[in-house]
Design a protein around this motif. Structure first.
Motif, PDB file in Angstrom:
ATOM      1  N   SER A 117       5.353  -1.784   1.762  1.00 35.34           N
ATOM      2  CA  SER A 117       4.685  -0.564   1.784  1.00 35.34           C
ATOM      3  C   SER A 117       5.598   0.467   2.245  1.00 35.34           C
TER       4      SER A 117
ATOM      5  N   THR B 157       0.825  -1.182   0.067  1.00 35.21           N
ATOM      6  CA  THR B 157      -0.100   0.055  -0.251  1.00 35.21           C
ATOM      7  C   THR B 157       0.845   1.276  -0.006  1.00 35.21           C
TER       8      THR B 157
ATOM      9  N   GLY C  40      -4.957  -5.051   5.357  1.00 39.10           N
ATOM     10  CA  GLY C  40      -4.585  -3.905   4.355  1.00 39.10           C
ATOM     11  C   GLY C  40      -5.844  -2.861   4.558  1.00 39.10           C
TER      12      GLY C  40
ATOM     13  N   ARG D 241      -4.357   3.421   5.030  1.00 35.45           N
ATOM     14  CA  ARG D 241      -4.544   3.718   3.656  1.00 35.45           C
ATOM     15  C   ARG D 241      -3.896   4.976   3.290  1.00 35.45           C
TER      16      ARG D 241
ATOM     17  N   GLU E  66     -11.464  -6.598   1.348  1.00 36.92           N
ATOM     18  CA  GLU E  66     -10.595  -6.087   0.246  1.00 36.92           C
ATOM     19  C   GLU E  66     -11.374  -4.870  -0.666  1.00 36.92           C
TER      20      GLU E  66
ATOM     21  N   ALA F  56      -1.336  -5.805  -4.021  1.00 37.11           N
ATOM     22  CA  ALA F  56      -0.710  -5.767  -2.558  1.00 37.11           C
ATOM     23  C   ALA F  56      -0.677  -7.083  -2.030  1.00 37.11           C
TER      24      ALA F  56
ATOM     25  N   ASP G 200     -11.656   1.376   1.117  1.00 34.15           N
ATOM     26  CA  ASP G 200     -10.687   2.361   1.264  1.00 34.15           C
ATOM     27  C   ASP G 200     -11.044   3.538   2.247  1.00 34.15           C
TER      28      ASP G 200
END
Length: 640
Positions: free
Chosen positions: A427, A56, A587, A591, A528, A400, A531
């Protein structure tokens, strides 16, 4: 402009005062982005296939687009979700092309069901079916006279999921192709022509696979002219391919066939009594099949061999009867001929579902309104390898989550890649200082009674210290519903409870972001592609390690096939798949470079089982904590 072997060229483009910086507000050079851009450039130059796990914050979109454009290559970019497809086309591509400074033609190509079909729209206009929403149909007709693209997303006055859209868009089954009276004005045809002439085409995985498999009803192909094929969100590609290379038949297809028989016969002025009787027989057979299936649960997958086989045979016979009835009207209209073909294809698919094949499994999924029959190959690596190796293009796979630890073998094997070039980029975000992983001590085994209740109890305690909002991610609907019942019975003070399934995902996310202190309960679709930045999401709690359900017939068939071949199903498939799924869930937390958060994985197997170390080694480099007071103190320190 062409990209030379000198890395300084890429460094110039990605520099703090370079072309990208002039287009992107607060742009900062990222070493991983430059490293990925160089790897993409080398793969294009050498004709190699490249697999890149880009953590990310890497900025992978720019890292694969700029080298391709600078080298003058034609690019096909395939994504796993429509959200990323739209983001690429409407946000990232304009930024890159403006930075590039030279003319670049781009195209966004969606599946045919995203474009209004002028022929079916006309048919709907003369349809007497009382189920049609005439007000919505009027809005679509008015819009259709002015739209240039026919993309249904343009018309915001009619909801995306409104039933009317199925009446006025086409599918691969019901499209008439070149026999369509409106073929010359077809929006799908026009979109494909634009795409074939573009320098960069953005598609999705399913559309890419359709283009790979066949010249779709004479619509041509995208891949032969491509120099670079990029699969973003590549971790989704193997499962999408397994579904695509299989066969499927659903109650929705049944209703579509019978509905179109009525519509087409009405338009042709045919006496419908004989056809009406046969379509009624088909609909009743489909209803009997649905009633023979389990009703419990949101998603009920059952191996085909355990359901009422007589009901499947009855539906097959009913479809064949409809085929016979339609033969009487052969040549009367292209629409009725298409209905006969679709009914025949459906019957053939049902017969295929019941045949034995060591490399395929068939199952049926019961939904609230109907059913979905699916037959999927257990392994599609040979088909994909053939496609990849026969195209004269560099293939770039990026996501990712592709590596298990530092190993890419699991992903490469599933897509048929033989020793590809690989690159793992961590990341860019500061996990060591901005995040913490808390694995509580003294948790019971996940299979024990009361486990989910313990997870919820721990969540409530941590939420009491948190200023912002939290995701509670579950591996099953059963666990989600237990948590929902507890938190509904004992509401959290000053916090709204949002539950997957109660509203569309986008609406839940909008409310979650605006609330700032929401608690969202989610399962698979929230692990997933979600965001949420800033304090609105300060904590992600995961109930269990996401091993796939042992009741999934496709999984069981895959594991049995591996055992027969002398493999180790747990180490070769179940474990790496779960590791990649956990990486997706974790993940969701960080963000943005300024994000901070607490990740909680409640499963004691992370430390109690030898394989737990593989999970931990695959996660971002966060400090790991076992003591609740320390985790609670960290949660309290997080901003709202």
């Amino acid at each position: 402009m062409s990209l030379t072997n000198d890395l300084t060229v890429a460094q110039t483009w990605f520099a703090h005062d370079g072309p990208l910086a002039r287009q992107v507000e607060r742009y900062e050079p990222r070493p991983g982005q430059i490293q990925m851009a160089q790897a993409v450039r080398d793969a294009m130059r050498d004709g190699e296939h490249l697999v890149v796990e880009a953590g990310t914050g890497t900025g992978k979109t720019f890292a694969y687009l700029l080298p391709a454009l600078m080298a003058g290559r034609r690019v096909v970019v395939s994504t796993g979700t429509r959200n990323l497809q739209d983001q690429l086309f409407h946000r990232d591509l304009p930024t890159v092309t403006q930075a590039f400074g030279q003319p670049v033609s781009v195209a966004l190509l969606k599946g045919r069901s995203n474009y209004v079909c002028l022929y079916r729209l006309e048919q709907a206009g003369v349809q007497s079916d009382g189920k049609l929403n005439r007000a919505q149909l009027g809005k679509i007709m008015s819009w259709s006279r002015s739209t240039q693209t026919g993309d249904t997303a343009e018309l915001t006055d009619v909801a995306e999921g409104a039933p009317i859209w199925s009446w006025v868009t086409s599918t691969a089954d019901n499209c008439l192709g070149q026999e369509c009276p409106a073929f010359g004005e077809c929006h799908v045809m026009n979109a494909r022509r634009v795409a074939q002439a573009a320098d960069v085409v953005v598609v999705n995985h399913h559309l890419l696979l359709a283009d790979i498999r066949l010249k779709e009803d004479g619509f041509g192909e995208l891949l032969p002219g491509a120099d670079v094929v990029v699969l973003d969100e590549a971790h989704q590609f193997p499962e999408t391919a397994a579904q695509f290379f299989g066969s499927r038949f659903s109650s929705r297809q049944v209703s579509g066939i019978t509905r179109d028989v009525a519509s087409e016969s009405f338009a042709a002025g045919i006496e419908r009594s004989g056809l009406e009787a046969q379509t009624l027989t088909v609909n009743r057979a489909a209803a009997r099949l649905r009633s023979s299936l389990p009703h419990s649960g949101r998603r009920n997958l059952t191996a085909v061999g355990t359901v009422t086989l007589d009901a499947i045979a009855d539906l097959n016979s009913a479809l064949l009867g409809l085929v016979d009835a339609l033969e009487t009207y052969d040549g009367v209209s292209s629409g009725l001929d298409s209905c006969r073909r679709r009914a025949s294809d459906g019957a053939r698919t049902l017969e295929h579902m019941l045949t034995t094949d060591d490399n395929a499994v068939a199952w049926i999924e019961a939904t609230h309104a109907g059913f979905h029959l699916q037959r999927s190959p257990l392994d599609v690596s040979e088909q994909l390898a053939q496609v990849i190796n026969t195209q004269k293009a560099a293939w770039i796979f990026t996501s990712a989550t592709l590596a298990v630890g530092d190993n890419f073998n699991h992903f490469a094997r599933r897509v048929g890649l033989d020793e590809p070039e690989v690159l793992k980029i961590d990341s860019e975000f500061d996990y060591r200082n901005h995040a913490m992983l808390y694995v509580p001590m003294n948790m019971p085994e996940p299979a024990e009674d009361g486990y989910t209740e313990r997870v919820v109890s721990l969540s409530i305690e941590l939420l009491s210290a948190l200023k912002g909002g939290a995701f509670l991610l579950f591996t099953s609907y059963r666990a989600l519903n237990i948590a929902k019942a507890i938190l509904t019975r004992e509401p959290l003070p000053n916090r709204s409870l949002l539950v997957q399934g109660e509203q569309p995902r986008d609406e839940l996310l909008r409310r979650f972001r605006e609330d700032g202190r929401g608690v969202l309960l989610g399962t698979s679709s929230f692990w997933e592609g979600v965001d949420v930045r800033g304090g609105a999401l300060g904590m992600v709690i995961i109930d269990k390690l996401p091993f796939a359900s042992p009741g999934d017939p496709l999984l069981q068939a895959r594991l049995d096939a591996m055992r027969k071949q002398g493999g180790n199903p747990f180490m070769d498939y179940q474990l790496p798949t779960a590791v990649l799924a956990l990486k997706q869930g974790v993940g969701r937390l960080i963000r943005d470079e300024s994000d901070k958060g607490l990740c909680v994985i409640c499963d004691p197997r992370l430390f109690a089982k030898p394989y737990g170390r593989l999970f931990l080694n695959s996660l971002p480099p966060m400090p790991v904590e076992r003591e609740l007071p320390v985790a609670r103190r960290f949660a309290r320190s997080l901003p709202a």
